[in-house]
Design an enzyme around this catalytic site. Sequence first.
Site, PDB file in Angstrom:
ATOM      1  CG  LEU D 230      -2.191   0.802   1.111  1.00 48.90           C
ATOM      2  CD1 LEU D 230      -3.073   0.243   0.016  1.00 48.90           C
ATOM      3  CD2 LEU D 230      -2.913   0.801   2.449  1.00 48.90           C
ATOM      4  CG  ASP D 231      -0.263   4.580   0.778  1.00 46.93           C
ATOM      5  OD1 ASP D 231      -1.126   4.580  -0.116  1.00 46.93           O
ATOM      6  OD2 ASP D 231      -0.512   4.802   1.968  1.00 46.93           O
ATOM      7  CD  GLU D 232       6.204   1.758   0.530  1.00 50.73           C
ATOM      8  OE1 GLU D 232       7.149   1.993  -0.250  1.00 50.73           O
ATOM      9  OE2 GLU D 232       6.121   2.249   1.664  1.00 50.73           O
TER      10      GLU D 232
END
Lengths: 286, 286, 286, 286
Positions: D230-232
């Site tokens: 996530l968010d990476e």
Amino acid sequence: MSSQTTTGTLLVCCPDRKGLVAALSGLLYNHGANILQAQQHTDTTEKIFFQRIHFDLAELDISRSELDDLLRIECGRYEMRWRISYSDPPKRIAIFVSKFEHCFYDLLLRHRLGELPCELALVISNHPDLESGAAQFGVPYHVFPITKQNKAEQEKKEIELLQRENIDLIVMARYMQVLSDDFLATFPDRIINIHHSFLPAFIGAKPYHQAYERGVKLIGATAHYATSDLDEGPIISQKVVPCSHRDTIKDLVRKGRDVERVALAEAVRWSLEDRIIVHGRRTTVF
Amino acid sequence: MSSQTTTGTLLVCCPDRKGLVAALSGLLYNHGANILQAQQHTDTTEKIFFQRIHFDLAELDISRSELDDLLRIECGRYEMRWRISYSDPPKRIAIFVSKFEHCFYDLLLRHRLGELPCELALVISNHPDLESGAAQFGVPYHVFPITKQNKAEQEKKEIELLQRENIDLIVMARYMQVLSDDFLATFPDRIINIHHSFLPAFIGAKPYHQAYERGVKLIGATAHYATSDLDEGPIISQKVVPCSHRDTIKDLVRKGRDVERVALAEAVRWSLEDRIIVHGRRTTVF
Amino acid sequence: MSSQTTTGTLLVCCPDRKGLVAALSGLLYNHGANILQAQQHTDTTEKIFFQRIHFDLAELDISRSELDDLLRIECGRYEMRWRISYSDPPKRIAIFVSKFEHCFYDLLLRHRLGELPCELALVISNHPDLESGAAQFGVPYHVFPITKQNKAEQEKKEIELLQRENIDLIVMARYMQVLSDDFLATFPDRIINIHHSFLPAFIGAKPYHQAYERGVKLIGATAHYATSDLDEGPIISQKVVPCSHRDTIKDLVRKGRDVERVALAEAVRWSLEDRIIVHGRRTTVF
Amino acid sequence: MSSQTTTGTLLVCCPDRKGLVAALSGLLYNHGANILQAQQHTDTTEKIFFQRIHFDLAELDISRSELDDLLRIECGRYEMRWRISYSDPPKRIAIFVSKFEHCFYDLLLRHRLGELPCELALVISNHPDLESGAAQFGVPYHVFPITKQNKAEQEKKEIELLQRENIDLIVMARYMQVLSDDFLATFPDRIINIHHSFLPAFIGAKPYHQAYERGVKLIGATAHYATSDLDEGPIISQKVVPCSHRDTIKDLVRKGRDVERVALAEAVRWSLEDRIIVHGRRTTVF
């Protein structure tokens, strides 16, 4: 910034002298106003004093009309230009559009999202094209087709409508007609226009074409008060975006839309929040 | 971006037609060049083809002069304007200054920090003021005082010096003299100037004063090639910074220095890296 | 902004209540101060009042120590944290450097150009490398080599030197040593550091390498007050610049230098102009 | 940039070696393609070659499937990852939304204005709220309410719908559900998400609240490919806007909307124009 309670905002501008801050803050304090925001600026070159005071009315111990009277007396002593306005009732705005829809929809959406503290009273256009858009947002849409022949007459009707509807602010969201001097004089410092260049570069028609020809590396947009000197009114907000040799005129138009939207919306919000004082050709934006 | 090995950079510009990319990349490949970076752009409006090819020479199987010959033939077939240059020996630049030191020191420091791949060959000034600054960085400083009477003569001496020193690029780092048409014609597309406004706004003298008067909300700087039309040369880089009613002219000058430095340094670096093709009034910056 | 006359600046911060603006502006007015700039902000979430008053002393009818006494009484009534400072004598700053020179030279030059209203009292470094640079600008340079063994002792000497020289503000211009908690506690809210990322991204060592690995499209710099929580101090200024796949780590370092310089210089200037109030982890910058 | 004729775009990525540019441009030239834009980048650290070739098909002398075959052979020789796509038929996109409407309307409007070269095939939401908005623009709207219990099942139906509708690109326009690893794996590098911070700062929930607490002076938005971390995911576009102590969390949310819109729209357009190559955690955006 925003407050659920009713607030007042006082804007003043006058020749600089001692005691101005103390005078107005004292007056407000003595009658129970709680100052939420205040900014004071002195133009040391021209010796002009500018101030914005934003205050909470909850414990004000006099009526608005009494406060008006007191301010009239106090501001009179200092030769102040001044204006007070209140968060309630909300200001009423009118949007002028032609066929371009990007600024128009942007304002409608921002209003619905709560970004613009006002009533969106009506839309005026010289074309019927955007009527369904206005309808989707429940805003009355008035068409005033403009020709050389009927322009004066149509503007007169527009002014009547605007006055009857108690419009506080007119927003030209890429409205493609030049307003007459009479029209402009009817609403001094109350008409905001968006020009699609970083003024004073590329005054006049087709600024993106001019920008392309000149080979600039930034294009911009300028929100300003409309005056009888076209593209010369006091500037409120300017935004730019990088461009390059890869950008065709069509690309510049597309990129420009993004900065037009943001500059215009910022100017409208600042105006609605009573943050702007016009002095000569320049604005103080608190 | 940078490579320790020797590299070549080919810039071409010609009427668009098929096969241009294949022709040049094929020629280079056939002789052992390894392409590190290549960009090709077609201006579809004017039907012009632009290309930059940056390649490694390590395994080139012909000499530079042989490559020159081959390119002359191949580029001739396609009516190409073309230029090839090599990372070794480094280009030689001359800085022109007057009394303002911010761009001058900025270039000296960037050179010492390795940002500018060149030899800083010499400084020319119409004033002795910045001589000690140049000395600190070990750069020869030549003073040519300019008066109305001696201008032509002094420029002639400057040109002699620049040619004797094999100067590739002249950088006007807030040099406060207008160069003559003869001077400019001697170094076409090889003189970079910094103007302290976002051109074409505020052409001419005292742009920060003009910006203040107009009440703009952004001030800028423009690095461009110097041409005989003052402030009209092809733009290479533009930068802006927000300003407000709080900024006096002195503040605008201060803020402007920051963007002048960055815009000028960027333009100089791009020129040294052979990233710029001038075509008419516009630049392609790869 | 700047004035040739002597000015005073009062910064206050306290729990919000009515009458705060009136109280302080009244006190100053009653004693002949002319307010040049004033800003007041209320954090409506935490109910905290912040104010900056910048005023002209020319007609002040009491002494500075008398004004101090009056402010102590008045500010005491409202539980205000407050601080007053004067443009004369100028503040004295110390720059801490190691081997990176870009922020160091930038501050020296800005000081010489009149951008930083202060005396550049001295430079402290753990390396002798930048001594000649300081000498060129006539600033005393003190070398305190730091090892694990001598760190506490050296910091003690540094503190002695800083106190003996009446240093008001310490600027860490890419100083590559972590200051001890004791050192930091000696100069609360008086040490400004520049971190080469947009904090809180890329905390710790080698932020440009981290940025490269993560593939960000913007790199930044953050000027903040140094606290014992490394990279966690209150942020004063942040700047970013676009980057792309074309940028190597070396390019990011180069681009980053430009924003480091600007963010650090801005923070230092704002501090010297008494524009910053620290409250918890956040700053109010008027 | 845009062309009325049909165009093809080839994206390739492979270990660097000589002759890559010549090989592909030669192949295209030999079969009548006219190259309109080409960019080639070599990551000299990792020795990876990236290229985008955008070409006109008007005089291509073979069929698309024959070109495919030739590219398969040629790209196979160089271990290239490659992808070719054509302007006709246009790509088909699906927008995922929840209740936030700013990015949603922004995409609808940009599509209508011709900024996004695609068919807006359908909208998927876990809530019915934005159905009338989709209807105004004539886009089918499918509601898949998500609970912990039904998530796997609903995602399966979504995938079926997306595959049946031949969706090329999924745009999460502030969709407030985490997609499962299975879902993400079904559409590798074909799901774009907008995160409301400048990643990697403020990962996870309520980034504007985090930004407020930390007292940053810039807030941002990041458009990235969605991955199981996530968010990476690989970052495509990042935008920031200045903020200050005057901004409440509500103000940050408002300001953030502007950069969310622009970053997301830019990422979507670049993806539709086949400008993006993902390699590991990073993107090359030509």
